[in-house]
Scaffold this active site. Structure first.
Site, mmCIF file in Angstrom:
data_model
loop_
_atom_site.group_PDB
_atom_site.id
_atom_site.type_symbol
_atom_site.label_atom_id
_atom_site.label_comp_id
_atom_site.label_asym_id
_atom_site.label_seq_id
_atom_site.Cartn_x
_atom_site.Cartn_y
_atom_site.Cartn_z
ATOM 1 N N HIS A 52 0.761 -1.133 -0.146
ATOM 2 C CA HIS A 52 -0.010 0.008 0.073
ATOM 3 C C HIS A 52 0.817 1.087 -0.013
ATOM 4 O O HIS A 52 1.950 1.178 0.175
ATOM 5 C CB HIS A 52 -0.946 -0.080 1.244
ATOM 6 C CG HIS A 52 -0.259 0.061 2.596
ATOM 7 N ND1 HIS A 52 -0.104 -1.038 3.346
ATOM 8 C CD2 HIS A 52 0.316 1.181 3.237
ATOM 9 C CE1 HIS A 52 0.491 -0.666 4.477
ATOM 10 N NE2 HIS A 52 0.805 0.569 4.349
HETATM 11 P P1 TYD Z 1 -2.254 -3.785 7.596
HETATM 12 O O1 TYD Z 1 -2.402 -2.599 7.011
HETATM 13 O O2 TYD Z 1 -2.898 -5.011 6.653
HETATM 14 O O3 TYD Z 1 -0.715 -4.062 7.888
HETATM 15 P P2 TYD Z 1 0.407 -4.142 6.785
HETATM 16 O O4 TYD Z 1 0.909 -2.541 6.734
HETATM 17 O O5 TYD Z 1 1.555 -4.974 7.532
HETATM 18 O O6 TYD Z 1 0.057 -4.515 5.379
HETATM 19 O O7 TYD Z 1 -2.811 -3.978 9.046
HETATM 20 C C1 TYD Z 1 -3.333 -5.065 9.528
HETATM 21 C C2 TYD Z 1 -4.561 -4.783 10.462
HETATM 22 O O8 TYD Z 1 -4.244 -3.990 11.417
HETATM 23 C C3 TYD Z 1 -5.731 -4.311 9.631
HETATM 24 O O9 TYD Z 1 -6.830 -4.782 10.023
HETATM 25 C C4 TYD Z 1 -5.586 -2.666 10.104
HETATM 26 C C5 TYD Z 1 -5.324 -2.946 11.522
HETATM 27 N N1 TYD Z 1 -4.505 -1.765 11.880
HETATM 28 C C6 TYD Z 1 -5.020 -0.842 13.086
HETATM 29 O O10 TYD Z 1 -6.028 -0.980 13.630
HETATM 30 N N2 TYD Z 1 -4.207 0.137 13.330
HETATM 31 C C7 TYD Z 1 -2.843 0.472 12.883
HETATM 32 O O11 TYD Z 1 -2.221 1.401 13.282
HETATM 33 C C8 TYD Z 1 -2.480 -0.182 11.683
HETATM 34 C C9 TYD Z 1 -1.250 -0.235 11.131
HETATM 35 C C10 TYD Z 1 -3.028 -1.507 11.407
#
Ligand code: TYD
Length: 144
Positions: A61
């Site tokens: 992303h």
């Molecule tokens: P995600 O964005 O998929 O992680 P990565 O950057 O590794 O791809 O996040 C994983 C899950 O955690 C998703 O359901 C969103 C949640 N999340 C939060 O609730 N707070 C946060 O600060 C972050 C970074 C993720």
């Protein structure tokens, strides 16, 4: 970032790879990071990934406005960076290394060694509307 406080700053596209100044003595090492002195933004959120799986790719992303610093406080991983024109891979292998990622930068984290802990300092609270999770949308966003 106060240049005196980082041992090295290496620019990789719009990102910066920092080598932070450790405070070491015979008891071990300590890294201290202060907003605006060592980190070029107000730190509004800290999160970390652990129980990472070696064959998994995370991230995939970009952010519309969020800035972040990634630090592998334990273990190592690679980060593929893509600004829509150029692509680069940066490795984080030591707890004194930090990677600043600005907004509008696609990132993918992979090649996690077992027991890696990836710490992220972020300039804002979690906001799903700041995410661009589709690569075609990202290319459109950076070309606007
Ligand atoms: P995600 O964005 O998929 O992680 P990565 O950057 O590794 O791809 O996040 C994983 C899950 O955690 C998703 O359901 C969103 C949640 N999340 C939060 O609730 N707070 C946060 O600060 C972050 C970074 C993720």
């Amino acid at each position: 970032m106060d240049a005196e406080r980082a041992i090295k700053k290496e620019r990789v596209m719009q990102t910066i790879k920092y080598t932070f100044q450790p405070h070491g003595d015979d008891r071990g090492q300590l890294i201290s990071l202060e907003e605006f002195n060592d980190i070029p933004f107000r730190i509004k959120r800290v999160y970390y990934m652990y129980d990472t799986v070696p064959c998994v790719v995370r991230g995939k992303h970009a952010h519309k406005s969020l800035e972040q610093i990634l630090i592998c406080v334990c273990g190592s991983c690679k980060i593929k960076l893509d600004n829509g024109i150029e692509k680069k891979v940066v490795s984080l292998e030591r707890p004194y290394e930090g990677l600043y990622i600005p907004n509008s930068m696609w990132r993918e984290m992979y090649d996690f060694t077992p027991n890696t802990v990836l710490l992220v300092l972020a300039s804002d609270v979690y906001d799903e509307s700041d995410y661009i999770r589709n690569y075609e949308d990202f290319l459109r966003f950076v070309s606007e």
